[in-house]
Every structure is written in structure tokens, then in C-alpha cells.
Design a protein around this motif. Structure first.
Motif, PDB file in Angstrom:
ATOM      1  N   LEU A 289       0.661  -1.155   0.196  1.00 55.26           N
ATOM      2  CA  LEU A 289      -0.007  -0.053  -0.158  1.00 55.26           C
ATOM      3  C   LEU A 289       0.877   1.251   0.053  1.00 55.26           C
ATOM      4  O   LEU A 289       1.851   1.421   0.810  1.00 55.26           O
ATOM      5  CB  LEU A 289      -1.074   0.183   1.211  1.00 55.26           C
ATOM      6  N   ARG A 290       0.385   2.190  -0.955  1.00 58.17           N
ATOM      7  CA  ARG A 290       0.982   3.724  -1.035  1.00 58.17           C
ATOM      8  C   ARG A 290      -0.133   4.408  -1.101  1.00 58.17           C
ATOM      9  O   ARG A 290      -1.163   4.235  -1.705  1.00 58.17           O
ATOM     10  CB  ARG A 290       2.139   3.760  -2.095  1.00 58.17           C
ATOM     11  N   TYR A 291       0.150   6.020  -0.839  1.00 59.45           N
ATOM     12  CA  TYR A 291      -0.780   7.092  -1.036  1.00 59.45           C
ATOM     13  C   TYR A 291       0.043   7.862  -1.820  1.00 59.45           C
ATOM     14  O   TYR A 291       1.116   8.367  -1.414  1.00 59.45           O
ATOM     15  CB  TYR A 291      -1.322   7.414   0.214  1.00 59.45           C
ATOM     16  N   ALA A 292      -0.544   8.548  -2.803  1.00 57.27           N
ATOM     17  CA  ALA A 292      -0.135   9.613  -3.667  1.00 57.27           C
ATOM     18  C   ALA A 292      -0.075  10.921  -2.763  1.00 57.27           C
ATOM     19  O   ALA A 292      -1.182  11.600  -2.395  1.00 57.27           O
ATOM     20  CB  ALA A 292      -1.047   9.666  -4.753  1.00 57.27           C
ATOM     21  N   HIS A 293       1.029  11.482  -2.643  1.00 53.78           N
ATOM     22  CA  HIS A 293       1.258  12.904  -2.122  1.00 53.78           C
ATOM     23  C   HIS A 293       0.864  14.003  -2.838  1.00 53.78           C
ATOM     24  O   HIS A 293       0.622  15.124  -2.487  1.00 53.78           O
ATOM     25  CB  HIS A 293       2.539  12.828  -1.275  1.00 53.78           C
ATOM     26  N   ARG A 304      -4.530  10.394  -8.425  1.00 48.29           N
ATOM     27  CA  ARG A 304      -4.865  12.053  -7.678  1.00 48.29           C
ATOM     28  C   ARG A 304      -4.232  12.008  -6.240  1.00 48.29           C
ATOM     29  O   ARG A 304      -4.158  10.794  -5.584  1.00 48.29           O
ATOM     30  CB  ARG A 304      -6.173  12.312  -7.708  1.00 48.29           C
ATOM     31  N   ARG A 305      -4.129  13.102  -5.666  1.00 50.50           N
ATOM     32  CA  ARG A 305      -3.405  13.253  -4.654  1.00 50.50           C
ATOM     33  C   ARG A 305      -4.393  12.540  -3.488  1.00 50.50           C
ATOM     34  O   ARG A 305      -5.426  12.845  -3.657  1.00 50.50           O
ATOM     35  CB  ARG A 305      -3.266  14.612  -4.272  1.00 50.50           C
ATOM     36  N   GLY A 306      -3.893  12.095  -2.722  1.00 52.96           N
ATOM     37  CA  GLY A 306      -4.518  11.132  -1.559  1.00 52.96           C
ATOM     38  C   GLY A 306      -4.990   9.961  -1.935  1.00 52.96           C
ATOM     39  O   GLY A 306      -5.451   9.033  -1.326  1.00 52.96           O
ATOM     40  N   ASP A 307      -4.838   9.548  -3.443  1.00 45.95           N
ATOM     41  CA  ASP A 307      -5.579   8.251  -3.700  1.00 45.95           C
ATOM     42  C   ASP A 307      -4.549   7.232  -3.084  1.00 45.95           C
ATOM     43  O   ASP A 307      -3.426   7.099  -2.998  1.00 45.95           O
ATOM     44  CB  ASP A 307      -5.491   7.953  -5.172  1.00 45.95           C
ATOM     45  N   ALA A 308      -5.279   5.879  -2.949  1.00 44.21           N
ATOM     46  CA  ALA A 308      -4.599   4.629  -2.319  1.00 44.21           C
ATOM     47  C   ALA A 308      -4.188   4.145  -3.614  1.00 44.21           C
ATOM     48  O   ALA A 308      -4.916   3.889  -4.655  1.00 44.21           O
ATOM     49  CB  ALA A 308      -5.659   3.758  -1.572  1.00 44.21           C
ATOM     50  N   VAL A 309      -2.773   3.311  -3.563  1.00 45.67           N
ATOM     51  CA  VAL A 309      -2.198   2.651  -4.601  1.00 45.67           C
ATOM     52  C   VAL A 309      -1.800   1.262  -3.891  1.00 45.67           C
ATOM     53  O   VAL A 309      -0.990   1.100  -3.024  1.00 45.67           O
ATOM     54  CB  VAL A 309      -0.827   3.477  -5.220  1.00 45.67           C
ATOM     55  N   LEU A 310      -2.355  -0.010  -4.706  1.00 49.45           N
ATOM     56  CA  LEU A 310      -1.750  -1.141  -3.946  1.00 49.45           C
ATOM     57  C   LEU A 310      -0.996  -1.565  -5.196  1.00 49.45           C
ATOM     58  O   LEU A 310      -1.489  -1.824  -6.310  1.00 49.45           O
ATOM     59  CB  LEU A 310      -2.975  -1.995  -3.681  1.00 49.45           C
ATOM     60  N   ILE A 311       0.216  -1.927  -4.973  1.00 50.28           N
ATOM     61  CA  ILE A 311       1.339  -2.459  -5.896  1.00 50.28           C
ATOM     62  C   ILE A 311       1.359  -3.709  -5.661  1.00 50.28           C
ATOM     63  O   ILE A 311       1.784  -4.562  -4.712  1.00 50.28           O
ATOM     64  CB  ILE A 311       2.606  -1.776  -5.765  1.00 50.28           C
ATOM     65  N   SER A 312       1.055  -4.668  -6.726  1.00 47.79           N
ATOM     66  CA  SER A 312       1.004  -6.018  -6.628  1.00 47.79           C
ATOM     67  C   SER A 312       2.328  -6.671  -7.114  1.00 47.79           C
ATOM     68  O   SER A 312       2.647  -6.923  -8.232  1.00 47.79           O
ATOM     69  CB  SER A 312      -0.308  -6.532  -7.546  1.00 47.79           C
ATOM     70  N   THR A 313       3.090  -7.002  -6.267  1.00 52.60           N
ATOM     71  CA  THR A 313       4.456  -7.530  -6.440  1.00 52.60           C
ATOM     72  C   THR A 313       4.232  -9.030  -6.829  1.00 52.60           C
ATOM     73  O   THR A 313       5.019  -9.408  -7.740  1.00 52.60           O
ATOM     74  CB  THR A 313       5.317  -7.713  -5.515  1.00 52.60           C
TER      75      THR A 313
END
Length: 399
Positions: A289-293, A304-313
């Protein structure tokens, strides 16, 4: 209107990922999804975009407005934003500065002989536990205790406390916790706080003592940050490696020819086998999990700023644009640029430790028990689908 698919996607079994990942890699490598609790997020499935976002300083674990952040699960880890938006980079830099010496590749090599002794002790217990049917639980006697023993020694945590903090870990990582995960995490922090207090009186040659000394030397390093960091190290330091050992053994035992080839050339195949286990084992199916700053353009999509991003390794590690025959287990694969430990500045600090443990476990397990085999069908294994860290609860084997 197309409804965003909900995570986790259906997968055939514990050793394969959801077929939908392959479709998304081809058609929509950055796609809107719903998290297990129903919040919106972006899922990244392709290797190139995964590496780019891992290395992008515009994404972080904190959130510019935490109250509005999308949540992933009801767990207390890998569930939502962590740390302070204003100080995340400073805290991350301090954490790396404190911990890199303790988890360096050189120190892990020096630790290798001791890990071998611990593995041999676990193998003695495994052999002694074999029942009248010739079966023993490899998870109970090797996969679980070995990483716990190692992380306890590194951190300075009493091994006698293993059942207590393992129980806390199980509660902390529950996908559907009904609020209990937060209570368990508070207990976890209280436990590491008591441990830190003990180290102030009785310091040792361990990481928690190092953190206590750093706290005394730096007034900006608060007690809450110390206990949070220690709890995170204790949780991640055993939970993730336990799953990799179980799934690595499964990857070898579900194909007897693969097991026999490894046994016939353990020294020659060990490094490549460990890297393929890291690439192909997919314990949970959720992603990091990451969030866009700030707004980020990636793969033709605007996050967009604040959106959650799930990076599927799990998905990125099966990208046919990077790996030839990506579903094949190939210990001769060179290079093997998997992203199981992330990439860039947030590359997992415990990577060398995990590799040391996996290499030692597989080498000594199959040298001692070359005829090891599964005692049950893989589809009868008790999968921890209710935990963000995934894995199995037991791994019955015979020999």
C-alpha cells in the motif's frame, strides 16, 4: 457503468495467483479496484509501473489527510496510512540509518553459521515429532519457530514470549477484525514499550537496545515511534519469512522432479531456488500500500493526490515482458529482477535476513530429508485467507 473489481481476486490455489492479473497486465496495468473493505484504490499489476512507483518519492505510506484515506482491511498492519505526512521522509531516513547496520548483508553472512545451528535444532524437533503415521507438521516445527528464534535474537526479545506475540500478530493481521486488531496493536506497542524499558536497565547487543540508545541521543525520536518501530520489526521479521518457508517447501514438494533436481545439486541450485521462491510465492494477494502525495501520471492514468495505490508484487513478478515463461519455476533464471522486496529507497531492510534464512533452511532441510514429501493434497491445506500476511496454518509432511 463498470464496477471496479474487489480484492482479493479469486485464485486457483495457494501457489497460483488470480488469472485476472494476467488480463490486467495486458489491458490495464493501473486499474481502479475496491479494497476488501470496499474503499476505492488503484491496483498496479505490471513490473515497469511497479518499479516506477516504488521509486517515486511522490508516493508514501502516510496520507495528506488521514481521516479521508481509503482503507484496505480491518487489520492494524497494511491497512491504511501510517506515520506523519509532514515527517515521513525524516522518520524513514532515521529508521534506515538506525537499522541498516543491524540488517546489513555482511552481518547476515556472519549470522549464517548460527542460523544453521538453529535450523538443525528445528529439524531435530521435526524428526522427533513424527507420529505413528510417519507425519509431522513442518510449519509447527520449522517454518514458524526458525524465523521467530532469529528475530528474537536480533531484536533482544525473549523467545519464551513467542506464543504471546504470535497471538498478537494473528489478531493484528486479521482482515476482518471488528476492531480487535487495533486493540491487539495497542497491546503490541505496550509489550515493546516494556521491553525497551527493560533494555534501559539491562542493555544487550541487540536492535531494541540500539533503538533505546538512539532515543536517548535524539530528543525528536519519541517513545511512540520507538515502540511502533520495534513492534513493526518483530511482526514483519517473523510473519513474512514463515510464509515464504512454507510456500517455498510447497513449490518444491508439489513437483517431485523439481525436488529431486534440487536435492541432486543443492549447492548449484540454492541461490536460484531461493530467488524463484521469492518471485513466485504469493501469500496474500493484496499488494503493498502507498498513497499519492501529489497527482501522479503513470501508465496513461492519473492518480490523484490522496488516492490509495496497491502495488501487486505477485503480479509484477509474473510479467511476461520481463520474465521468460513467467509461471515456470526456473532456478537457472538469470537475471531475476523480482520486486518481492520492493524497489528503490523503500527496498525491504530485512531482505538479506530473509535470504539468509531461506538459503539455510532449504539447504539443510533437503540435505537431511531428501525424500521429503507432502502428507496431504495441497488443496486440503488450511490457508490463512483471513490474514493480510496469508500463508498456511499447517504443512504436514512425511519422509
Amino acid at each position: 457503468m463498470i464496477t471496479a473489481p474487489r480484492l482479493p481476486f479469486d485464485r486457483p490455489n495457494i501457489l497460483e495467483v488470480a488469472p485476472l492479473h494476467a488480463v490486467l497486465r495486458r489491458e490495464a496495468p493501473v486499474v481502479p479496484v475496491r479494497t476488501p473493505v470496499g474503499d476505492p484504490a488503484w491496483l498496479v499489476t505490471r513490473h515497469a509501473e511497479a518499479r516506477e512507483l516504488f521509486a517515486d518519492p511522490r508516493l508514501g505510506r502516510s496520507h495528506p489527510d488521514p481521516e479521508s484515506a481509503a482503507m484496505v482491511t480491518e487489520a492494524a498492519v497494511m491497512n491504511g496510512p501510517s506515520g506523519s505526512y509532514e515527517t515521513e521522509q525524516h522518520e524513514h531516513d532515521r529508521m534506515r540509518r538506525l537499522l541498516v547496520p543491524a540488517f546489513s548483508a555482511k552481518r547476515m553472512r556472519l549470522l549464517g553459521d548460527h542460523v544453521a545451528e538453529l535450523v538443525d535444532g528445528c529439524l531435530d524437533d521435526l524428526v522427533a515429532a513424527r507420529d505413528a503415521d510417519g507425519t509431522a507438521d513442518l510449519h509447527e516445527h520449522l517454518s514458524f519457530p526458525l524465523p521467530v528464534l532469529v528475530i528474537c535474537e536480533l531484536l533482544g526479545v525473549p523467545f519464551a514470549d513467542r506464543e504471546y506475540f504470535s497471538g498478537l500478530s494473528e489478531r493484528v493481521a486479521a482482515i476482518r477484525s471488528g476492531g480487535d486488531a487495533a486493540e491487539a496493536m495497542a497491546e503490541f506497542h505496550a509489550y515493546t514499550g516494556r521491553l525497551a524499558a527493560r533494555k534501559r536497565v539491562e542493555p544487550g547487543e541487540d536492535v531494541v537496545t540500539d533503538l533505546v540508545r538512539a532515543r536517548e541521543a535524539d530528543p525528536t525520536f519519541g517513545e511512540a515511534e520507538l515502540t511502533r518501530l520495534a513492534a513493526g520489526l518483530l511482526f514483519a521479521g517473523h510473519e513474512t519469512t514463515v510464509g515464504r518457508i512454507d510456500l517455498g517447501v510447497l513449490l518444491l514438494l508439489t513437483d517431485p522432479a523439481r525436488r529431486d533436481a534440487f536435492v541432486a545439486d543443492i549447492d548449484g541450485r540454492l541461490h536460484g531456488t531461493v530467488e524463484e521462491v521469492l518471485r513466485l510465492s504469493a501469500p496474500s494477494g493484496l499488494g503493498l500500500l502507498r498513497y499519492a502525495h501529489t497527482d501522479v501520471e503513470i501508465g496513461g492514468t492519473t492518480i490523484r493526490r490522496g488516492d490509495a495505490v496497491l502495488i501487486s508484487t505477485d503480479s509484477a513478478n509474473r510479467d511476461a515482458g520481463v520474465f521468460d515463461e513467467p509461471e515456470a519455476f526456473d532456478p537457472t533464471r538469470r537475471p531475476n529482477p523480482h520486486v518481492s522486496f520492493g524497489y528503490g529507497g523503500h527496498f525491504c531492510i530485512g531482505a538479506s535476513l530473509a535470504r539468509t534464512e531461506l538459503s539455510t533452511v532449504f539447504a539443510r532441510l533437503f540435505a537431511r530429508l531428501p525424500g521429503l514429501r507432502l502428507a496431504v493434497s495441497p488443496d486440503r491445506l488450511d490457508v490463512r485467507s483471513d490474514q493480510v500476511t496469508g500463508g498456511v496454518r499447517a504443512l504436514p509432511v512425511s519422509w
